[in-house]
Design a protein around this motif. Structure first.
Motif, PDB file in Angstrom:
ATOM      1  N   GLY A  39      25.935  14.384  -5.563  1.00  0.00           N
ATOM      2  CA  GLY A  39      26.365  13.148  -5.151  1.00  0.00           C
ATOM      3  C   GLY A  39      26.380  13.049  -3.521  1.00  0.00           C
ATOM      4  N   TRP A  94      29.548  15.674  -8.033  1.00  0.00           N
ATOM      5  CA  TRP A  94      29.946  15.594  -7.000  1.00  0.00           C
ATOM      6  C   TRP A  94      30.168  16.899  -6.097  1.00  0.00           C
ATOM      7  CZ3 TRP A  94      29.178  11.240  -3.504  1.00  0.00           C
ATOM      8  CH2 TRP A  94      29.672  11.661  -2.222  1.00  0.00           C
ATOM      9  N   ALA A 129      29.661  10.247  -8.461  1.00  0.00           N
ATOM     10  CA  ALA A 129      28.408  10.740  -8.241  1.00  0.00           C
ATOM     11  C   ALA A 129      27.507   9.886  -8.518  1.00  0.00           C
ATOM     12  CB  ALA A 129      28.226  12.328  -8.773  1.00  0.00           C
ATOM     13  N   VAL A 136      22.110  13.090 -12.606  1.00  0.00           N
ATOM     14  CA  VAL A 136      23.202  13.410 -11.648  1.00  0.00           C
ATOM     15  C   VAL A 136      23.632  14.660 -12.182  1.00  0.00           C
ATOM     16  CG1 VAL A 136      24.796  12.283 -13.248  1.00  0.00           C
ATOM     17  CG2 VAL A 136      25.407  12.538 -10.765  1.00  0.00           C
TER      18      VAL A 136
END
Length: 237
Positions: free
Chosen positions: A67, A92, A112, A89
């Motif tokens: 992220g 994060w 994220a 993804v």
């Protein structure tokens, strides 16, 4: 991806069982195809080199984005999506989910997912947990899976890697390590960024890629993103 000892044990211990009983989680697809995936990007220095190389080969891959990377430098993320690659993804914070509570895990993945969607214009549907800590051991505690379900994310791990994050990795070691375990239907894990790895390790990965792809071609395997991999329960691209 840089593997701490506790998570490396989780992945290596349960890998064969995971591949057999949870093929979608393992990334086991159709036998004539190999899914090419990259973690930890995008990076403005390295990712464009991978995009240029793949474009010259006429190939597309799946990129699992961290992220903060597209949030800080959106250009490479937009270029990756515009080139037709699959955007997924990677969370994060690059921390094992099992070491975090359900609320922290939910916040991490949602942040994220939203960052990637804001930059690329499309919400991701695939998720790879940092350090792969979503193997059979993780299933015993379903918090991470429930978070993924709520956010519309499907977790996917890998069947082989090149250990390209290691300090002593060379193009030859990455190629040998990866190809030793690669079979048709496998999912390859490599890295297009060194943000969690040895500085400059992406150069090792990029140098190893041609021979890896040549070997796939010699063995009659198509190479592409996960959306074309025929994963159980997911639509084909």
């Amino acid at each position: 991806m840089g593997r701490p000892p506790h998570s490396a044990a989780v992945v290596s211990t349960f890998g064969p069982l995971r591949d057999a009983v949870m093929p979608r989680l393992a990334g086991r697809g159709r036998p004539d195809h190999v899914a090419l995936t990259f973690d930890d990007g995008p990076d403005h220095l390295s990712t464009p080199r991978f995009l240029d190389f793949l474009d010259a080969r006429g190939l597309r891959a799946t990129f699992f984005l961290l992220g903060p990377m597209p949030a800080r430098s959106p250009g490479p993320a937009k270029e990756t999506a515009a080139a037709g690659h699959e955007i997924a993804v990677h969370g994060w914070h690059h921390r094992p989910l099992l070491l975090r509570g359900p609320r922290a895990a939910d916040d991490d993945l949602a942040r994220a997912r939203d960052a990637v969607a804001d930059v690329t214009g499309r919400p991701p549907v695939l998720f790879r947990p940092p350090y792969g800590v979503m193997s059979t051991a993780a299933v015993m505690s379903t918090a991470a899976h429930l978070v993924c379900r709520r956010l519309g994310l499907t977790p996917v791990l890998w069947t082989c890697w090149g250990e390209d994050w290691r300090r002593r990795a060379t193009p030859q070691s990455v190629e040998h390590t990866l190809l030793t375990d690669l079979r048709g239907g496998g999912t390859v894990l490599l890295h297009d960024s060194d943000c969690t790895s040895t500085t400059g390790s992406w150069r090792t990965t990029l140098t190893a890629l041609p021979r890896i792809l040549d070997t796939c071609q010699e063995r009659g395997w198509q190479v592409g993103p996960l959306r074309e991999h025929g994963l159980p329960g997911l639509p084909r691209g």
